[in-house]
Design a protein around this motif. Structure first.
Motif, PDB file in Angstrom:
ATOM      1  N   GLY A 135       0.839  -1.181   0.000  1.00  0.00           N
ATOM      2  CA  GLY A 135       0.000   0.000   0.000  1.00  0.00           C
ATOM      3  C   GLY A 135       0.881   1.239   0.000  1.00  0.00           C
ATOM      4  N   GLN A 136       0.268   2.398   0.185  1.00  0.00           N
ATOM      5  CA  GLN A 136       1.020   3.651   0.140  1.00  0.00           C
ATOM      6  C   GLN A 136       1.994   3.770   1.299  1.00  0.00           C
ATOM      7  N   HIS A 137       1.641   3.235   2.465  1.00  0.00           N
ATOM      8  CA  HIS A 137       2.488   3.399   3.640  1.00  0.00           C
ATOM      9  C   HIS A 137       2.632   2.110   4.446  1.00  0.00           C
ATOM     10  N   ALA A 138       2.357   0.964   3.813  1.00  0.00           N
ATOM     11  CA  ALA A 138       2.430  -0.302   4.540  1.00  0.00           C
ATOM     12  C   ALA A 138       2.426  -1.453   3.550  1.00  0.00           C
ATOM     13  N   VAL A 139       2.787  -2.637   4.045  1.00  0.00           N
ATOM     14  CA  VAL A 139       2.616  -3.880   3.286  1.00  0.00           C
ATOM     15  C   VAL A 139       1.809  -4.842   4.142  1.00  0.00           C
ATOM     16  N   ILE A 140       1.115  -5.772   3.481  1.00  0.00           N
ATOM     17  CA  ILE A 140       0.387  -6.796   4.224  1.00  0.00           C
ATOM     18  C   ILE A 140       0.765  -8.170   3.682  1.00  0.00           C
ATOM     19  N   ALA A 141       0.692  -9.165   4.555  1.00  0.00           N
ATOM     20  CA  ALA A 141       0.788 -10.572   4.181  1.00  0.00           C
ATOM     21  C   ALA A 141      -0.468 -11.235   4.722  1.00  0.00           C
ATOM     22  N   ARG A 142      -1.335 -11.686   3.831  1.00  0.00           N
ATOM     23  CA  ARG A 142      -2.613 -12.283   4.233  1.00  0.00           C
ATOM     24  C   ARG A 142      -2.686 -13.711   3.705  1.00  0.00           C
ATOM     25  N   PRO A 143      -2.720 -14.709   4.595  1.00  0.00           N
ATOM     26  CA  PRO A 143      -2.669 -16.105   4.164  1.00  0.00           C
ATOM     27  C   PRO A 143      -3.936 -16.555   3.451  1.00  0.00           C
ATOM     28  N   TRP A 144      -3.751 -17.566   2.616  1.00  0.00           N
ATOM     29  CA  TRP A 144      -4.897 -18.228   1.990  1.00  0.00           C
ATOM     30  C   TRP A 144      -5.698 -18.975   3.046  1.00  0.00           C
ATOM     31  N   ASP A 145      -5.022 -19.661   3.945  1.00  0.00           N
ATOM     32  CA  ASP A 145      -5.690 -20.373   5.026  1.00  0.00           C
ATOM     33  C   ASP A 145      -6.161 -19.395   6.102  1.00  0.00           C
ATOM     34  N   ASN A 146      -7.023 -19.883   6.983  1.00  0.00           N
ATOM     35  CA  ASN A 146      -7.518 -19.064   8.078  1.00  0.00           C
ATOM     36  C   ASN A 146      -6.523 -19.089   9.245  1.00  0.00           C
ATOM     37  N   VAL A 147      -5.352 -18.527   8.981  1.00  0.00           N
ATOM     38  CA  VAL A 147      -4.328 -18.393  10.010  1.00  0.00           C
ATOM     39  C   VAL A 147      -3.854 -16.942  10.002  1.00  0.00           C
ATOM     40  N   ALA A 148      -2.913 -16.633  10.886  1.00  0.00           N
ATOM     41  CA  ALA A 148      -2.541 -15.243  11.099  1.00  0.00           C
ATOM     42  C   ALA A 148      -1.693 -14.680   9.981  1.00  0.00           C
ATOM     43  N   GLY A 149      -1.982 -13.450   9.600  1.00  0.00           N
ATOM     44  CA  GLY A 149      -1.125 -12.663   8.732  1.00  0.00           C
ATOM     45  C   GLY A 149      -0.626 -11.456   9.496  1.00  0.00           C
ATOM     46  N   PHE A 150      -0.153 -10.445   8.771  1.00  0.00           N
ATOM     47  CA  PHE A 150       0.305  -9.229   9.455  1.00  0.00           C
ATOM     48  C   PHE A 150       0.270  -8.027   8.524  1.00  0.00           C
ATOM     49  N   LEU A 151       0.256  -6.856   9.132  1.00  0.00           N
ATOM     50  CA  LEU A 151       0.429  -5.580   8.450  1.00  0.00           C
ATOM     51  C   LEU A 151       1.728  -4.969   8.947  1.00  0.00           C
ATOM     52  N   MET A 152       2.563  -4.500   8.020  1.00  0.00           N
ATOM     53  CA  MET A 152       3.843  -3.893   8.376  1.00  0.00           C
ATOM     54  C   MET A 152       3.836  -2.444   7.892  1.00  0.00           C
ATOM     55  N   PRO A 153       3.594  -1.469   8.800  1.00  0.00           N
ATOM     56  CA  PRO A 153       3.638  -0.061   8.398  1.00  0.00           C
ATOM     57  C   PRO A 153       5.071   0.393   8.160  1.00  0.00           C
ATOM     58  N   ASP A 154       5.235   1.409   7.327  1.00  0.00           N
ATOM     59  CA  ASP A 154       6.575   1.921   7.052  1.00  0.00           C
ATOM     60  C   ASP A 154       7.267   2.412   8.312  1.00  0.00           C
ATOM     61  N   ASP A 155       6.490   2.988   9.215  1.00  0.00           N
ATOM     62  CA  ASP A 155       7.081   3.659  10.366  1.00  0.00           C
ATOM     63  C   ASP A 155       6.942   2.889  11.672  1.00  0.00           C
ATOM     64  N   GLY A 156       6.718   1.581  11.608  1.00  0.00           N
ATOM     65  CA  GLY A 156       6.554   0.840  12.853  1.00  0.00           C
ATOM     66  C   GLY A 156       6.695  -0.650  12.644  1.00  0.00           C
ATOM     67  N   PRO A 157       6.525  -1.420  13.717  1.00  0.00           N
ATOM     68  CA  PRO A 157       6.652  -2.879  13.655  1.00  0.00           C
ATOM     69  C   PRO A 157       5.399  -3.538  13.093  1.00  0.00           C
ATOM     70  N   ALA A 158       5.488  -4.824  12.841  1.00  0.00           N
ATOM     71  CA  ALA A 158       4.349  -5.588  12.343  1.00  0.00           C
ATOM     72  C   ALA A 158       3.238  -5.629  13.376  1.00  0.00           C
ATOM     73  N   THR A 159       2.005  -5.564  12.896  1.00  0.00           N
ATOM     74  CA  THR A 159       0.823  -5.659  13.751  1.00  0.00           C
ATOM     75  C   THR A 159      -0.132  -6.682  13.151  1.00  0.00           C
ATOM     76  N   ASP A 160      -1.136  -7.066  13.924  1.00  0.00           N
ATOM     77  CA  ASP A 160      -2.172  -7.949  13.403  1.00  0.00           C
ATOM     78  C   ASP A 160      -2.905  -7.262  12.250  1.00  0.00           C
ATOM     79  N   LEU A 161      -3.410  -8.048  11.315  1.00  0.00           N
ATOM     80  CA  LEU A 161      -4.245  -7.494  10.265  1.00  0.00           C
ATOM     81  C   LEU A 161      -5.491  -6.871  10.902  1.00  0.00           C
ATOM     82  N   PRO A 162      -5.860  -5.664  10.501  1.00  0.00           N
ATOM     83  CA  PRO A 162      -6.977  -4.983  11.162  1.00  0.00           C
ATOM     84  C   PRO A 162      -8.338  -5.326  10.545  1.00  0.00           C
ATOM     85  N   GLY A 163      -9.376  -5.150  11.337  1.00  0.00           N
ATOM     86  CA  GLY A 163     -10.757  -5.182  10.868  1.00  0.00           C
ATOM     87  C   GLY A 163     -11.094  -6.353   9.982  1.00  0.00           C
TER      88      GLY A 163
END
Length: 401
Positions: A135-163
């Motif tokens: 994205g404009q200020h982040a990247v995401i990794a979203r799995p095909w399976d129903n397991v955890a992914g993450f969002l990595m903002p440019d200015d911070g650490p990885a967080t859970d995928l939101p919403g």
């Protein structure tokens, strides 16, 4: 979801449109536990390590009720590393950046600044792979399976995928604007199939825009929308309708891009040659190549080349990159020593073109840059070795970067 994208379109070959698509991308189990990267830093660069922040809530494999659970063991343990090389990388003066994902890290390559930042990222526990999108200020990794992914903002650490990006699994395709993705929606659970794809922001908020499904979503169309497998046709689906781009007896998807699609028609198995379909005109051009890859390749932004990977069949650790000239149909092959992890679906993100088509970037353990004109490749030695990169993505450089 037994298979991710297997297409066998059965119909008479359409006169007005060329060919359709097939992806042989079965879910294959990855390593039981991804290898831990060993970061080595060149001695001629400036290295800065920044204290990391442990994630407060980590998702892991789904519980018995299908809902991802929290798991503190997924929290990244190492600090981010910033490497400054003091010169533009590859001589690139600006315009775009590259992101690369390994099993447990994400690297950001700012070419013009001569800067590489490597951040720890949670391991994704899925044998079916994950979609890696920018994205404009982040990247995401979203799995095909129903397991955890993450969002990595440019200015911070990885967080859970939101919403609405949290959990759910299924296809996640890039939207028409950066920072938005198409995500599967179902009414009665996965047994009923996919009812629609909804456009969702990287902030996890749903938009009102949907793509109704009258078939199975297959792949991104290369221009922010989606290719869908119908009963007798391959459709390019938009919110305001759909276009049949191909029909035929047996067809395969070879590569996608903003200018069109490279398809593999097999109405006559003895005379299978790839065909390029122009998005704007619907015209077709026969290639000399005969390729049916495990995962779709990528077409350069200007439509000059299609790049398709063919892993070594003898397990010698090499990969053949097919560089198909879409104006002449000629197929030139380049062999690279490193090999992508073919046992782990990349969902089309093993390769990415620079916006100007000057470079093809390849995640093959190390990050490789291939010159499509000469066929020469080089390793981005500015990026620390040992991280085993498996996916890459390109985005325009943010304003002021």
């Amino acid at each position: 979801r037994a298979q991710m994208a297997v297409v066998g379109l059965v119909a008479a070959l359409a006169v007005a449109v060329p060919v359709a698509s097939l992806i042989d991308g079965q879910h294959r189990a990855g390593p039981a536990s991804p290898p831990s990267p060993v970061v080595t830093v060149p001695t001629t660069v400036t290295v800065t390590r920044t204290p990391s922040t442990t994630r407060q809530s980590q998702l892991s494999a789904p519980t018995s009720n299908g809902v991802p659970s929290t798991d503190q063991s997924r929290a990244p343990a190492t600090a981010p590393t910033t490497i400054s090389v003091g010169r533009p990388i590859l001589g690139i003066s600006g315009g775009y950046e590259l992101f690369a994902r390994s099993w447990e890290s994400v690297a950001r390559v700012q070419f013009a600044q001569g800067k590489v930042t490597v951040k720890p990222a949670p391991a994704i526990r899925s044998g079916a792979g994950a979609f890696f999108l920018v994205g404009q200020h982040a990247v995401i990794a979203r799995p095909w399976d129903n397991v955890a992914g993450f969002l990595m903002p440019d200015d911070g650490p990885a967080t859970d995928l939101p919403g609405a990006l949290f959990g759910g699994g299924g296809n996640t395709f890039p939207g028409p604007e950066p920072g938005h993705v198409w995500v599967e929606e179902t009414t009665n659970g996965t047994e009923s199939g996919v009812d629609a794809l909804r456009l969702i922001g990287f902030d996890g908020k749903k938009t009102s825009t949907t793509l109704p499904m009258t078939g199975s979503p297959l792949a991104p169309d290369g221009n922010g929308y989606v290719l869908v497998r119908g009963a007798d046709c391959l459709y390019d689906v938009h919110p305001d309708g759909r276009t049949c781009i191909a029909s035929g007896a047996y067809l395969g998807l070879v590569a996608i891009g903003p200018t069109g699609w490279l398809l593999h028609p097999c109405a006559d198995a003895a005379q299978c040659k790839d065909v390029y379909v122009d998005r704007a005109t619907g015209s077709q051009r026969r290639m000399s190549a005969d390729i049916h890859p495990q995962q779709w390749g990528v077409i350069s932004p200007d439509g000059s080349y299609a790049a398709v990977l063919e892993p070594s069949s003898d397990g010698n650790g090499s990969t053949t990159v097919h560089l198909i000239d879409l104006s002449t149909g000629n197929d030139r092959t380049v062999t690279v020593e490193s090999s992508p992890d073919t046992g782990w679906p990349s969902h089309g993100s093993e390769m990415a073109w620079s916006p100007d088509g000057r470079w093809l970037f390849l995640a093959a353990g190390r990050i490789l840059a291939v010159d499509p004109v000469t066929g020469h490749s080089r390793t981005l030695t500015e990026v620390p070795a040992g991280a085993d990169f498996i996916q890459v993505a390109i985005r325009p450089a943010p304003a002021g970067a």
